[in-house]
Design a protein around this motif. Structure first.
Motif, PDB file in Angstrom:
ATOM      1  N   HIS A 196      36.862  47.676  32.284  1.00 58.93           N
ATOM      2  CA  HIS A 196      36.345  47.874  33.288  1.00 58.93           C
ATOM      3  C   HIS A 196      34.985  47.045  33.603  1.00 58.93           C
ATOM      4  O   HIS A 196      34.944  46.105  34.586  1.00 58.93           O
ATOM      5  N   THR A 197      34.193  46.911  32.683  1.00 51.60           N
ATOM      6  CA  THR A 197      33.016  46.123  32.738  1.00 51.60           C
ATOM      7  C   THR A 197      33.231  44.722  32.761  1.00 51.60           C
ATOM      8  O   THR A 197      32.557  44.060  33.557  1.00 51.60           O
ATOM      9  N   LEU A 198      34.016  44.558  31.774  1.00 53.41           N
ATOM     10  CA  LEU A 198      34.244  42.816  31.766  1.00 53.41           C
ATOM     11  C   LEU A 198      34.976  42.299  33.142  1.00 53.41           C
ATOM     12  O   LEU A 198      34.557  41.473  33.780  1.00 53.41           O
ATOM     13  N   LEU A 209      32.909  39.509  34.918  1.00 50.30           N
ATOM     14  CA  LEU A 209      33.706  38.179  35.285  1.00 50.30           C
ATOM     15  C   LEU A 209      34.245  37.544  36.437  1.00 50.30           C
ATOM     16  O   LEU A 209      34.045  36.270  36.406  1.00 50.30           O
ATOM     17  N   SER A 210      34.532  38.592  37.383  1.00 52.91           N
ATOM     18  CA  SER A 210      35.039  38.256  38.808  1.00 52.91           C
ATOM     19  C   SER A 210      35.000  39.059  39.869  1.00 52.91           C
ATOM     20  O   SER A 210      35.125  40.237  39.496  1.00 52.91           O
ATOM     21  N   GLU A 211      34.614  38.721  40.864  1.00 55.86           N
ATOM     22  CA  GLU A 211      35.110  39.634  41.966  1.00 55.86           C
ATOM     23  C   GLU A 211      36.187  39.663  42.641  1.00 55.86           C
ATOM     24  O   GLU A 211      36.610  40.770  43.452  1.00 55.86           O
ATOM     25  N   THR A 253      42.703  36.282  37.183  1.00 55.50           N
ATOM     26  CA  THR A 253      41.497  35.777  37.833  1.00 55.50           C
ATOM     27  C   THR A 253      41.321  34.417  37.161  1.00 55.50           C
ATOM     28  O   THR A 253      41.804  34.114  36.125  1.00 55.50           O
ATOM     29  N   LYS A 254      40.746  33.473  38.189  1.00 57.35           N
ATOM     30  CA  LYS A 254      40.145  32.106  37.602  1.00 57.35           C
ATOM     31  C   LYS A 254      38.740  32.290  37.395  1.00 57.35           C
ATOM     32  O   LYS A 254      37.848  32.384  38.408  1.00 57.35           O
ATOM     33  N   LEU A 255      38.262  31.986  36.285  1.00 56.72           N
ATOM     34  CA  LEU A 255      36.681  32.032  35.916  1.00 56.72           C
ATOM     35  C   LEU A 255      36.070  30.732  36.701  1.00 56.72           C
ATOM     36  O   LEU A 255      36.842  29.886  36.904  1.00 56.72           O
ATOM     37  N   THR A 256      34.716  30.733  36.977  1.00 59.50           N
ATOM     38  CA  THR A 256      34.086  29.740  37.507  1.00 59.50           C
ATOM     39  C   THR A 256      34.060  28.339  36.622  1.00 59.50           C
ATOM     40  O   THR A 256      34.200  27.393  36.973  1.00 59.50           O
ATOM     41  N   ASN A 257      34.495  28.552  35.064  1.00 62.34           N
ATOM     42  CA  ASN A 257      34.511  27.511  34.294  1.00 62.34           C
ATOM     43  C   ASN A 257      36.085  26.883  34.404  1.00 62.34           C
ATOM     44  O   ASN A 257      36.536  26.086  33.394  1.00 62.34           O
TER      45      ASN A 257
END
Length: 192
Positions: free
Chosen positions: A18-20, A24-26, A48-52
């Motif tokens: 849950h914390t991750l 990591l993403s909205e 999700t797709k991370l900013t990196n």
């Protein structure tokens, strides 16, 4: 890479994921499906797709405080789900947790043989704290009867044996405190 967060009930596995997910993403897109003997469609995983640019997939359902792969079925079903995710997202990092995974060695070793780079992060939460947290969760749900501690204590031993089997098979397997696990996983996502 497949990151498995492992531990007995009440150890903090779902809290870690849950914390991750929050950090990591909205935006996580749920992919729903139906398993045998399930009457409703449940989230099989979230993407999700991370900013990196990395794609991260979290297995299981997280509609409630407890979550993870235990709603999916057996460790074999989770392995099958990993294969399906790999077909859709070949480079994704997969994060999973669940009591059934915590006791598994066979299917995680199979994932190693497939070249999926499983990493087993075992939570070092004290068993007495786990029991207290299980009972607190039960009480919050209106179940005042405490759990029989024997089952949880036996599960801890089974999980320890699984850790040894994984390590002997060459699977990355280490023990960390709950809060350090969040930082560790985020570091794995940055490094890969």
């Amino acid at each position: 890479m497949i990151i498995q967060v492992r531990g007995t009930s009440g150890s903090g596995k779902s809290w870690v994921v849950h914390t991750l997910m929050k950090e990591l993403s909205e935006m996580w897109i749920p992919v729903k499906g139906r398993w045998k003997n399930k009457k409703r469609r449940i989230p099989l995983y979230y993407v999700t797709k991370l900013t990196n640019g990395k794609i991260v997939v979290v297995c299981g359902g997280y509609e409630s405080t407890c979550g993870g792969c235990d709603n999916i079925g057996s460790a074999k079903h989770v392995f099958w789900l990993y294969a399906k995710i790999r077909e859709s997202f070949p480079t994704a990092v997969i994060i999973s947790e669940g009591l059934l995974l915590s006791e598994d060695s066979k299917w995680t070793i199979k994932a190693q043989e497939m070249g999926w780079e499983p990493r087993a992060v075992f939570l070092s939460t004290d068993v007495d704290l786990c029991i207290d947290q299980i009972n607190a969760r039960r009480k919050a749900a209106g179940k005042n009867e405490p759990i029989p501690e024997t089952n949880t204590r036996k599960r801890v031993e089974v999980i320890k044996r699984a850790k040894v089997k994984l390590k002997d098979a060459g699977v990355w397997s280490h023990m960390y405190p709950v809060t350090a696990t969040v930082k560790l996983v985020k570091g794995m996502l940055d490094a890969k």
